[in-house]
Design a protein around this motif. Structure first.
Motif, short mmCIF file in Angstrom:
data_model
loop_
_atom_site.label_atom_id
_atom_site.label_comp_id
_atom_site.label_asym_id
_atom_site.label_seq_id
_atom_site.Cartn_x
_atom_site.Cartn_y
_atom_site.Cartn_z
N LYS A 33 -5.36 3.96 3.20
CA LYS A 33 -6.67 4.67 3.58
C LYS A 33 -7.03 4.00 4.72
O LYS A 33 -7.77 4.71 5.64
CB LYS A 33 -7.56 4.46 2.46
CG LYS A 33 -7.42 5.37 1.48
CD LYS A 33 -8.46 5.40 0.17
CE LYS A 33 -8.22 6.15 -0.99
NZ LYS A 33 -9.13 6.02 -2.15
N TRP A 90 -1.61 13.27 4.10
CA TRP A 90 -1.25 12.22 3.93
C TRP A 90 -2.16 10.84 3.31
O TRP A 90 -1.20 10.04 2.63
CB TRP A 90 -0.59 11.51 5.08
CG TRP A 90 0.85 12.36 5.95
CD1 TRP A 90 1.35 13.52 5.29
CD2 TRP A 90 1.67 11.97 6.89
NE1 TRP A 90 2.21 13.94 6.09
CE2 TRP A 90 2.58 12.98 6.92
CE3 TRP A 90 1.57 10.97 7.61
CZ2 TRP A 90 3.59 12.96 7.84
CZ3 TRP A 90 2.74 10.87 8.57
CH2 TRP A 90 3.72 11.80 8.60
N LYS A 91 -3.12 11.22 3.35
CA LYS A 91 -3.94 10.27 2.93
C LYS A 91 -3.86 10.09 1.29
O LYS A 91 -4.25 9.16 0.63
CB LYS A 91 -5.55 10.20 3.31
CG LYS A 91 -6.03 11.51 2.66
CD LYS A 91 -7.56 11.78 3.13
CE LYS A 91 -8.23 12.95 2.67
NZ LYS A 91 -9.54 13.00 3.06
N HIS A 92 -3.08 11.22 0.58
CA HIS A 92 -3.20 11.20 -0.73
C HIS A 92 -1.69 10.81 -1.28
O HIS A 92 -1.41 10.95 -2.40
CB HIS A 92 -3.41 12.55 -1.37
CG HIS A 92 -4.82 12.76 -1.05
ND1 HIS A 92 -5.92 12.50 -1.26
CD2 HIS A 92 -5.34 14.00 -0.23
CE1 HIS A 92 -7.06 12.90 -0.77
NE2 HIS A 92 -6.68 13.99 -0.14
N GLN A 93 -0.75 10.19 -0.18
CA GLN A 93 0.53 9.95 -0.65
C GLN A 93 0.82 8.41 -0.31
O GLN A 93 0.41 7.78 0.50
CB GLN A 93 1.29 10.83 0.02
CG GLN A 93 1.23 12.33 -0.21
CD GLN A 93 2.01 13.22 0.72
OE1 GLN A 93 1.47 13.64 1.76
NE2 GLN A 93 3.14 13.51 0.40
N ASP A 94 1.89 8.07 -0.99
CA ASP A 94 2.38 6.74 -0.77
C ASP A 94 3.37 6.92 0.57
O ASP A 94 4.03 8.03 0.93
CB ASP A 94 3.50 6.02 -1.74
CG ASP A 94 2.56 6.05 -2.99
OD1 ASP A 94 1.28 5.93 -2.85
OD2 ASP A 94 3.10 5.62 -3.91
N SER A 142 -0.81 4.90 -1.47
CA SER A 142 -1.97 5.74 -0.68
C SER A 142 -3.07 4.91 -0.64
O SER A 142 -4.16 5.15 0.30
CB SER A 142 -2.24 7.07 -1.60
OG SER A 142 -2.75 6.74 -3.07
#
Length: 960
Positions: A774, A756-760, A770
């Motif tokens: 973080k 999920w850290k790579h997604q809006d 994103s």
């Protein structure tokens, strides 16, 4: 004629011998007292007008405080029968009331000469009942409306006295008596009702549970005695109707409790609660020793000759009525079949009358304790303030392929134990999943673990090839909720820690890859743990599992036959029901929507009817869960052979083995004991990310204090506490869309298989990039500023969070101390200590809990900020309470908002924040009676078992 003469002579000699024998035990001072008092009564023209005197008549005079008449009639009785020890005690008691101390001393000395220092048991019990009672621990006492048991007991000798009960045909109940002949005799009280008629008429087996009171008396004939009492079959007894003393519902004859009593006649008051017939026994003794060590309820095994569990909980009773006991150190005096073990403990103090499980820690100067894996025999020595004590212990040694017991430090600082079976072959990458299997009522953990066996080529094979079997336990009626669930999850973590750090264990267990399983009560536990820890779950196996206790038969009905249904405000009832909703697995099924489930039951099961498993099957299907359901033909609640002899039976046959094999394999799993890295990052079967293209989930939460999250989402705070909260998520490759209901704050944990850290992330229409998200992973969280506005937040600003939410049972879900007040008069100080010891003993006897008691003035040497606190006494009695009274809207008075509670029996029980992550539970009253009523809320029971104190599921903060 000679025949008649001989007869006369014989009669003469017999009568003479009888009189001589009757006067043998009477002291000169006692004779002088009788003569002197007889002359005084004649001179003052005071006489006993009762023609037919009996001990019962004298007891009735004392009960209604007819003191002058009691003295006159006792003198008259003793003039004819001076060898009656009980009447001498009666007379001494009467003299004490009018401050004729020397007369009283003479009477009690005479009683001691005739019958001993104390009566070892009650000779006659008086019972009144039965009355209806509900299933919750906090139901009312119908006798309170008529003045309470202390007042009602004064009428126990009146034949025309009645109370009222809907259980009897006439609608009234009267006092009845039960004789006890010996100290070991079990008293059985049968109300003599037509239970079948009541059950059929009301359509409820729960009507067979009833309450009532028994009252008995005993005499203490010397001062400064260490008097011990043991009552079995009941959870609480009240001495003189005032001092609560812990009983043992489980009829274990191991534990005695000391009481400090003056000379006189004392009463035992017991509020009975049982089904159909009540059986109990109370014994008294004078203890010469002030320390008693009891057999530990469990011990750790050696496994393959090595130490695995390090802790021993050794029950130590302080039998002195007034002095504290200090244990300063321990050592091993002798050890057989090894010389490698050492032992130590942290010094600890034990309050007068308390039994505490002293925590001993084993250690060794070498890795292998026994090369030949023999049992180890130890003699353990304790140094105490009362002297030195020696106790023998035996540690078994278990071999590879066998189940073994290990002990561990639990979530609440107590020592608990579990059984485990190592994988028989191994796992890819040396990290294995865990089958966490939960037992049913009264099943020991080793029996639960050993149920996972089958016959292969004439030999039993235990466990699984590629998976650890872990069978935790916790004493008491927790139903794998509350302390039971926390113990199970702690055992899971401790097993991982131990297998990671012991080089001789080849295959590490993973606490993050779990198949939750269980049978009967354990089947409910499997549902419960999986619903609250779904991110750890690989699958669920629930066998003969019910849904919630309140709907399982009649074992814990909520507000059906309760006395309190006629008195409790519906709004209060709503709050109480909300406090138990977190344990309703049917409300939380959405949390296991994406897990494979195996649910099954014997088609002829009469213990848990298939109705409950069928109901869960329907609900799971509504959520489109991958569930397999079966009713095994011609099988009841338990069986060893499903299709073939010794094929694994109820919990381990081919269907279950195939299911677990399919869902337990971890690919390329590895963690290093050298770096002590967590096994949560191991495992290649990514149960979430492999379905990442299009996945929906719904997290359901009733209380954020319980459990973990789903897909990394964890609710931290609700808008309306104890109401259902929902987090609905939709995960795609580019976006995570979240909708919330009744959620004020939530967090997103970084799981290894969710990127999920790579997604809006979009929350209720507001998008966080994103880059913004973080900070959320591992630090910040999302909070609702107003009705339509979500923001990133970095703290709770002193607000309540999962670590300090209620209800009050949360205070015992971490390490805690019971702090007794030392303020006020001597009688108040004694009462505060008695209340504190009562609760501490309840914790130990009901759930093997370590509950330390300390004084409010002796906390400087203890880091109390590391503990939850139970504070006994208000700010005027307990200096520690004053630190918390300002944190809640309750004034010392007791005043809550605009409500001022002025009645003498008013008390308050409430929780307050303690530091950043701890809780304090305050018990206070505007009188000792009010505090006693509040303390009674800690008295737990659901016969024939008991929950842990203040673990009554429906118990919220309260003013009584």
């Amino acid at each position: 004629m000679w025949r008649n003469m001989c007869f006369i002579l014989l009669m003469f000699f017999s009568d003479s011998a009888s009189k001589k024998k009757a006067n043998t035990g009477i002291s000169k001072s006692a004779k002088d007292l009788l003569n002197k008092e007889e002359r005084r009564l004649t001179k003052e023209k005071i006489e006993c007008s009762i023609k037919s005197l009996s001990i019962k008549t004298l007891d009735s005079l004392r009960a209604i405080s007819e003191n002058d008449k009691l003295i006159a009639c006792s003198i008259k009785y003793l003039t004819d029968k001076p060898d009656s020890g009980w009447v001498w005690s009666n007379l001494g008691h009467a003299y004490q009331l009018i401050d004729k101390t020397n007369h009283a001393i003479t009477c009690f000395k005479q009683t001691a000469k005739l019958t001993g220092k104390i009566c070892p048991h009650v000779k006659e019990w008086h019972f009144i009942g039965p009355f209806v009672i509900g299933k919750t621990e906090v139901d009312g006492d119908p006798i309170e409306a008529f003045g309470g048991i202390r007042n009602v007991s004064k009428q126990r000798y009146k034949k025309d006295f009645v109370l009222y009960s809907e259980l009897t045909k006439s609608g009234v109940v009267r006092w009845s008596t039960y004789k006890q002949s010996t100290q070991d005799e079990l008293i059985k009280i049968d109300p003599g009702l037509n239970w079948n008629e009541l059950v059929n008429a009301l359509g409820s087996m729960a009507i067979m549970e009833w309450q009532g009171w028994v009252v008995g008396e005993f005499s203490v004939n010397e001062d400064n005695l260490n008097i011990n009492i043991q009552c079995l079959g009941v959870h609480t007894v009240y001495i003189d109707g005032l001092v609560p003393v812990t009983g043992d519902v489980y009829h274990r004859p191991d534990y005695w409790h000391s009481i400090n009593l003056a000379k006189g006649i004392h009463g035992i008051f017991i509020q009975l609660r049982t089904t159909a017939v009540q059986a109990f026994r109370c014994s008294l003794r004078v203890s010469v020793d002030s320390v008693e060590i009891s057999k530990p309820r469990f011990l750790p095994d050696l496994y393959q000759g090595h130490l695995f569990g390090l802790y021993i909980a050794l029950p130590v009773s302080n039998l002195h009525a007034t002095k504290w006991l200090k244990i300063t150190k321990c050592a091993i005096l002798e050890q057989k079949h090894t010389d490698a073990l050492t032992l130590h403990l942290e010094p600890v103090s034990i309050a007068p009358g308390q039994t505490l499980p002293a925590v001993l820690t084993l250690d060794s100067n070498r890795e292998i304790i026994s090369q030949t894996c023999e049992d180890i025999y130890l003699k353990v020595k304790l140094w105490t303030s009362a002297g030195q004590e020696v106790y023998p212990l035996t540690l078994r040694c278990r071999k590879s392929g066998e189940s073994f017991l290990f002990t561990f430090m639990d979530h609440d600082g107590s020592v608990q134990h579990a059984a485990a079976i190592e994988p028989t072959k191994g796992c890819d990458g040396e990290v294995c999943a865990v089958l966490l299997t939960l037992h049913g009522t009264t099943v020991p953990p080793q029996n639960q673990a050993d149920s996972y066996k089958r016959m292969v080529k004439g030999k039993f094979v235990f466990g699984y090839e590629n998976m650890w079997v872990l069978a935790p336990t916790r004493h008491g009626a927790h139903n794998w909720e509350g302390p039971g669930s926390l113990t199970a999850m702690t055992a899971l973590s401790r097993l991982e820690e131990m297998t990671k750090t012991k080089y001789w264990i080849k295959y590490t267990s993973s606490s993050q890859h779990v198949i939750f399983a269980g049978h009967s009560m354990g089947g409910h536990g499997a549902w419960h743990l999986a619903c609250h820890h779904p991110d750890r779950a690989l699958a669920v196996i629930s066998l003969a599992g019910w849904i919630k206790k309140e709907e399982y038969g009649d074992s814990n009905l909520f507000f059906k036959h309760d006395i309190s249904t006629s008195h409790v405000d519906p709004a209060i009832k709503q709050v109480m029901e909300a406090c138990i909703a977190e344990n309703d697995v049917d409300r939380h099924i959405s949390n296991i929507q994406h897990l494979p489930v195996l649910a099954r039951i014997g088609a002829l099961d009469k213990t848990v009817h298939p109705f409950f498993v069928r109901r869960m099957y329907r609900l799971l299907k509504e959520w489109k869960v991958d569930v397999k359901y079966s009713e095994i033909h011609n099988k009841e609640h338990w069986w060893w052979d499903t299709s073939e002899t010794n094929d694994g039976g109820a919990v381990h046959d081919k269907q279950i083995r195939d299911f677990t094999k399919k869902h337990s394999t971890l690919k390329s799993a590895k963690c290093s004991p050298d770096t002590k890295e967590s096994c949560e990052n191991s495992g290649g079967d990514l149960k979430y990310s492999k379905r990442l293209n299009q996945q929906r989930f719904t997290l359901t939460v009733m209380n954020p204090a319980l459990g973990e999250g789903l897909h990394g989402v964890k609710v931290l705070q609700q808008i309306v506490p104890f109401r259902k909260s929902l987090v609905k998520g939709k995960v795609t490759e580019s976006m995570v869309e979240i909708e919330t209901e009744n959620v004020r704050r939530f967090d997103i944990e970084k799981l290894p298989d969710i990127a999920w850290k790579h997604q809006d992330i979009q929350v209720d229409g507001k998008t966080f990039s994103s880059a913004e998200m973080k900070g959320v992973f591992g630090k910040d969280h999302l909070c609702k500023i107003d009705i339509n506005h979500w923001s990133l937040c970095d703290g709770m600003d002193g607000e309540r969070s999962p670590v300090n939410f209620g209800p009050v049972r949360r205070v015992a879900e971490n390490k805690f101390l019971i702090i007794q007040g030392t303020g006020g008069s001597i009688s108040i100080q004694n009462a505060l200590q008695e209340f504190a010891v009562y609760m501490a003993n309840l914790f130990f006897l009901t759930s093997d809990t370590l509950a330390r008691v300390i004084k409010d003035t002796e906390t400087s040497d203890i880091h109390i900020d590391e503990f939850n606190l139970i504070l006994v006494g208000g700010p005027n009695e307990n200096v520690q309470t004053s630190h918390f009274i300002d944190k809640v809207p309750i004034n010392t008075g007791i005043q809550l908002g605009q409500c001022n509670f002025t009645e003498a029996h008013s008390g308050a029980l409430f929780i307050a924040p303690h530091g950043e992550s701890r809780l304090a539970l305050v018990l206070m009253g505007n009188s000792l009676e009010g505090l006693r009523d509040v303390v009674s809320l800690a008295s737990p029971t659901i016969p024939p078992m008991t929950r842990s104190p203040i673990d009554a599921d429906a118990e919220a903060d309260a003013v009584t």
